[in-house]
Design an enzyme around this catalytic site. Structure first.
Site, PDB file in Angstrom:
ATOM      1  N   GLY A  26     -10.895  -3.258   6.693  1.00 49.63           N
ATOM      2  CA  GLY A  26     -10.677  -3.166   8.126  1.00 49.63           C
ATOM      3  C   GLY A  26     -11.483  -4.151   8.947  1.00 49.63           C
ATOM      4  O   GLY A  26     -12.233  -4.984   8.438  1.00 49.63           O
ATOM      5  N   ASP A  34      -1.057  -1.609  -4.144  1.00 50.39           N
ATOM      6  CA  ASP A  34      -2.447  -1.624  -3.695  1.00 50.39           C
ATOM      7  C   ASP A  34      -2.934  -0.185  -3.506  1.00 50.39           C
ATOM      8  O   ASP A  34      -2.286   0.622  -2.844  1.00 50.39           O
ATOM      9  CB  ASP A  34      -2.531  -2.389  -2.371  1.00 50.39           C
ATOM     10  CG  ASP A  34      -3.949  -2.623  -1.907  1.00 50.39           C
ATOM     11  OD1 ASP A  34      -4.861  -2.666  -2.756  1.00 50.39           O
ATOM     12  OD2 ASP A  34      -4.152  -2.787  -0.683  1.00 50.39           O
ATOM     13  N   HIS A  35      -4.061   0.152  -4.106  1.00 54.18           N
ATOM     14  CA  HIS A  35      -4.702   1.471  -3.950  1.00 54.18           C
ATOM     15  C   HIS A  35      -3.779   2.636  -4.288  1.00 54.18           C
ATOM     16  O   HIS A  35      -3.600   3.562  -3.481  1.00 54.18           O
ATOM     17  CB  HIS A  35      -5.258   1.632  -2.533  1.00 54.18           C
ATOM     18  CG  HIS A  35      -6.495   0.852  -2.268  1.00 54.18           C
ATOM     19  ND1 HIS A  35      -7.717   1.151  -2.839  1.00 54.18           N
ATOM     20  CD2 HIS A  35      -6.697  -0.253  -1.499  1.00 54.18           C
ATOM     21  CE1 HIS A  35      -8.619   0.276  -2.428  1.00 54.18           C
ATOM     22  NE2 HIS A  35      -8.025  -0.590  -1.619  1.00 54.18           N
ATOM     23  N   SER A  81       0.840  -1.192   0.000  1.00 54.17           N
ATOM     24  CA  SER A  81       0.000   0.000   0.000  1.00 54.17           C
ATOM     25  C   SER A  81       0.878   1.246   0.000  1.00 54.17           C
ATOM     26  O   SER A  81       2.093   1.179   0.255  1.00 54.17           O
ATOM     27  CB  SER A  81      -0.901   0.006   1.241  1.00 54.17           C
ATOM     28  OG  SER A  81      -0.115   0.187   2.412  1.00 54.17           O
ATOM     29  N   ARG A 113      13.703 -10.380  18.351  1.00 54.66           N
ATOM     30  CA  ARG A 113      13.674 -11.720  17.762  1.00 54.66           C
ATOM     31  C   ARG A 113      12.783 -12.663  18.551  1.00 54.66           C
ATOM     32  O   ARG A 113      12.168 -13.580  17.980  1.00 54.66           O
ATOM     33  CB  ARG A 113      15.096 -12.288  17.698  1.00 54.66           C
ATOM     34  CG  ARG A 113      16.018 -11.539  16.741  1.00 54.66           C
ATOM     35  CD  ARG A 113      17.449 -11.977  16.895  1.00 54.66           C
ATOM     36  NE  ARG A 113      17.952 -11.657  18.227  1.00 54.66           N
ATOM     37  CZ  ARG A 113      19.200 -11.886  18.630  1.00 54.66           C
ATOM     38  NH1 ARG A 113      20.066 -12.441  17.805  1.00 54.66           N
ATOM     39  NH2 ARG A 113      19.587 -11.582  19.861  1.00 54.66           N
TER      40      ARG A 113
END
Length: 309
Positions: free
Chosen positions: A181, A82-83, A50, A281
């Protein structure tokens, strides 16, 4: 193996009545998780970025991480924007190594959407890159994409045919009831399959795309809430509906929210159980596994794309 476009992926998906997963990526651990799951499942794969992710991690870091994933896994991977909201970001991604871009002109009037999309198509196709566009407006929030429910509009089937013919796009994102969402439905979630079937029949063989298609799995919502989240009432699209959509010409299904929920639930749990831990980690390793498990689940039960390579 170099990065690939989605052309052959979508041809196979349409013929086989399944969908290819397009998973949003933001960092190394998310990329590793998704690619590991796809390799284990022998599944085609689209990694998508995005505008927000591109700003957060930077274009070059993300492209180099995806290139490393291709080299390490040997998988044919499509790298997708994306978008993309304007001509400039789309051309920057075309020139910067992406093999697919989305121009999202859905907020504009129809004629402006056509004009903007056609410009991107002309530029991208000249360089061998494929283009996705959107017609209709999907409700919800994803990065900078914010559409109120009252402003959402379903895709008009006849208009979709005109849009595809006039723009020359390679795939079309449609609005049939999904939402971006971890949103709340008013009542039972439903997809307009009659509308989807009509669009598919009017555009035979043409790849359709569903955005806002996370299922917001209750166990991950509960896990987030258990360790301090505030997602009560969040729900997504039922998995059986998404699986069915793949039989109606939907060749690409976008998945982002469920990955965020899996990762966040794992990290919240780790810090609740190990509050003194400060080694990334230690908390990112189980988070990486949680995402991998989620992606494998999607590939098997939502996309039906296992063993399709």
């Amino acid at each position: 193996m170099p990065l690939v476009t989605s052309v052959e992926m979508f041809k196979k998906a349409y013929a086989g009545k399944y969908a290819v997963g397009a998973f949003n990526v933001n960092n190394m651990e998310i990329i590793q998780s998704i690619v590991s799951a796809a390799k284990a499942e022998n599944s085609p794969l689209i990694l998508q970025v995005s505008a927000g992710a591109r700003k957060y991690a930077s274009h070059i870091y993300l492209t180099k991480l995806v290139e490393a994933a291709v080299e390490d896994s040997g998988l044919p991977i499509c790298l997708h924007l994306d978008h993309g909201e304007d001509f400039e970001i789309c051309t920057a991604c075309v020139d910067g190594g992406f093999t697919s871009v989305m121009i999202d002109g859905s907020k504009h009037p129809f004629e402006e959407n056509v004009e903007l999309t056609r410009r991107v198509v002309d530029y991208a196709h000249n360089k061998g890159i494929v283009v996705e566009a959107e017609l209709g407006r999907i409700a919800g929030v994803e990065d900078a994409v914010k559409v109120n429910t009252k402003d959402a509009t379903y895709t008009d089937p006849d208009q979709a045919v005109e849009f595809v013919e006039r723009t020359g796009i390679d795939s079309l994102a449609i609005a049939i009831g999904t939402s971006h969402g971890a949103y709340k439905f008013k009542g039972k979630p439903e997809l307009d399959f009659a509308r989807l079937e009509k669009i598919s029949n009017l555009l035979p063989g043409f790849p359709l795309v569903l955005h806002g298609a996370s299922t917001v799995i209750p166990s991950f919502v509960a896990e987030c809430n258990k360790y301090g989240g505030k997602l009560d009432g969040a729900q997504g699209v039922p998995e059986d509906m998404l699986l069915k959509a793949g039989t109606y010409g939907v060749c690409k299904i976008n998945i982002d929210t469920d990955l965020r929920l899996a990762m966040t639930a794992s990290i919240r749990k780790h810090f609740a159980e190990h509050p003194a831990d400060f080694d990334p980690r230690q908390y990112l390793k189980p988070a990486r596994q949680a995402i991998q498990n989620m992606v494998a689940h999607k590939i098997r039960n939502v996309l039906n794309s296992s063993n399709r390579l």
